[in-house]
Enzyme design. Structure first.
Site, PDB file in Angstrom:
ATOM      1  N   GLY A 177      44.688 -13.563  11.567  1.00 48.50           N
ATOM      2  CA  GLY A 177      44.967 -14.826  12.015  1.00 48.50           C
ATOM      3  C   GLY A 177      45.643 -15.734  10.863  1.00 48.50           C
ATOM      4  N   THR A 224      49.543 -15.180  11.002  1.00 45.59           N
ATOM      5  CA  THR A 224      50.240 -15.536  12.104  1.00 45.59           C
ATOM      6  C   THR A 224      51.700 -16.471  12.006  1.00 45.59           C
ATOM      7  OG1 THR A 224      48.619 -16.833  13.143  1.00 45.59           O
ATOM      8  CG2 THR A 224      48.931 -14.409  13.783  1.00 45.59           C
ATOM      9  N   ASP A 228      49.369 -11.017  15.301  1.00 48.47           N
ATOM     10  CA  ASP A 228      48.112 -10.522  14.946  1.00 48.47           C
ATOM     11  C   ASP A 228      47.563  -9.027  15.781  1.00 48.47           C
ATOM     12  OD1 ASP A 228      47.326 -10.946  17.779  1.00 48.47           O
ATOM     13  OD2 ASP A 228      46.227 -12.933  17.174  1.00 48.47           O
ATOM     14  N   ARG A 267      44.535  -8.687  18.080  1.00 49.75           N
ATOM     15  CA  ARG A 267      43.471  -8.810  19.131  1.00 49.75           C
ATOM     16  C   ARG A 267      43.703 -10.052  19.894  1.00 49.75           C
ATOM     17  NH1 ARG A 267      39.367  -5.362  18.761  1.00 49.75           N
ATOM     18  NH2 ARG A 267      38.902  -4.216  16.800  1.00 49.75           N
ATOM     19  N   GLN A 322      41.092  -8.527   5.312  1.00 46.75           N
ATOM     20  CA  GLN A 322      41.364  -7.117   5.807  1.00 46.75           C
ATOM     21  C   GLN A 322      43.030  -6.970   6.205  1.00 46.75           C
ATOM     22  OE1 GLN A 322      38.513  -6.850   9.160  1.00 46.75           O
ATOM     23  NE2 GLN A 322      39.044  -8.854   9.320  1.00 46.75           N
ATOM     24  N   ASP A 347      49.475  -7.214   4.175  1.00 47.90           N
ATOM     25  CA  ASP A 347      50.690  -7.560   4.300  1.00 47.90           C
ATOM     26  C   ASP A 347      51.270  -8.456   2.893  1.00 47.90           C
ATOM     27  OD1 ASP A 347      49.388 -10.154   4.063  1.00 47.90           O
ATOM     28  OD2 ASP A 347      49.555 -10.728   6.328  1.00 47.90           O
ATOM     29  N   HIS A 376      41.438  -3.408   3.639  1.00 48.44           N
ATOM     30  CA  HIS A 376      42.177  -2.470   4.485  1.00 48.44           C
ATOM     31  C   HIS A 376      43.571  -1.827   3.273  1.00 48.44           C
ATOM     32  CE1 HIS A 376      40.606  -3.750   8.456  1.00 48.44           C
ATOM     33  NE2 HIS A 376      39.785  -3.278   7.605  1.00 48.44           N
ATOM     34  N   CYS A 417      48.228   4.384  -9.426  1.00 46.03           N
ATOM     35  CA  CYS A 417      48.335   5.485 -10.318  1.00 46.03           C
ATOM     36  C   CYS A 417      46.725   5.715 -10.365  1.00 46.03           C
ATOM     37  CB  CYS A 417      48.990   5.429 -11.466  1.00 46.03           C
ATOM     38  SG  CYS A 417      49.012   6.849 -12.573  1.00 46.03           S
ATOM     39  N   CYS A 467      54.514   7.491 -11.976  1.00 46.25           N
ATOM     40  CA  CYS A 467      54.073   6.126 -12.750  1.00 46.25           C
ATOM     41  C   CYS A 467      55.074   5.927 -13.687  1.00 46.25           C
ATOM     42  CB  CYS A 467      52.639   6.389 -13.203  1.00 46.25           C
ATOM     43  SG  CYS A 467      52.034   5.141 -14.115  1.00 46.25           S
TER      44      CYS A 467
END
Length: 188
Positions: free
Chosen positions: A48, A51, A57, A59, A108, A111, A128, A136, A161
């Site tokens: 959220g 957005t 999003d 859900r 979570q 981006d 996430h 590395c 690397c």
């Protein structure tokens, strides 16, 4: 780029509500008081927050997974993922961090918008992962890219690397991956 998953779990497509401007102001004042009076503030962010940056999003009523469950095409982003820029909310969190009022952001999102906002990496737990980061294992350095790393699932990217020559791997969680231990530790 996540692998397809039929069982998405949880509720999808719940109605969204907008508060009247005076109610938003009252809630913002209440939140400011809580932040002022707390010894430690941690923000937890999800899709959220992005957005407003043009990223759909998952859900919400028109979310990626909501439409997938209905057999429809995913929503179109209003901006390319690599061109999205932090929102006012991202920047407000940076302001709180700089003022010493925010200990950590637990996110979570994958981006890269918290990093692009200037939030110090030591105050950001990306549960996430991040689609724009390679890592590395040899020298434990992170490399933030201006493009999406082509793989997900903490796989080798085929790049080396620039510091130690070790192999780099992506930093984006896929369904079967466990949450990254270092990020979990920071979040705690």
């Amino acid at each position: 780029r996540l692998s397809f998953r039929k069982d998405l779990g949880g509720g999808l497509g719940a109605k969204e509500y907008l508060d009247a401007p005076e109610e938003v102001e009252a809630k913002a004042a209440q939140l400011a008081g809580l932040v002022r009076d707390c010894a430690r503030v941690v923000a937890f962010t999800g899709a959220g927050i992005s957005t407003a940056c043009g990223i759909p999003d998952f859900r919400g009523p028109g979310g990626v997974w909501t439409l997938q469950r209905k057999g429809l095409a995913p929503p179109k982003a209003s901006v390319r993922f690599d061109r999205a820029r932090p929102s006012l909310t991202h920047m407000a969190l940076v302001g709180l961090a700089r003022a010493g009022r925010l200990s950590c952001v637990v996110s979570q999102n994958v981006d890269c918008l918290h990093i692009r906002s200037g939030l110090p990496r030591g105050q950001l737990a990306e549960l996430h992962g991040n689609c724009f980061v390679e890592y590395c294992d040899g020298c434990r350095r992170e490399f933030v890219r201006d493009y999406e790393v082509p793989s997900v699932g903490f796989k080798a990217t085929g790049e080396a690397c620039g510091e130690c020559g070790g192999p780099l791997r992506d930093q984006c969680l896929d369904w079967e991956n466990e949450l990254p231990e270092a990020e979990l530790s920071l979040a705690e």
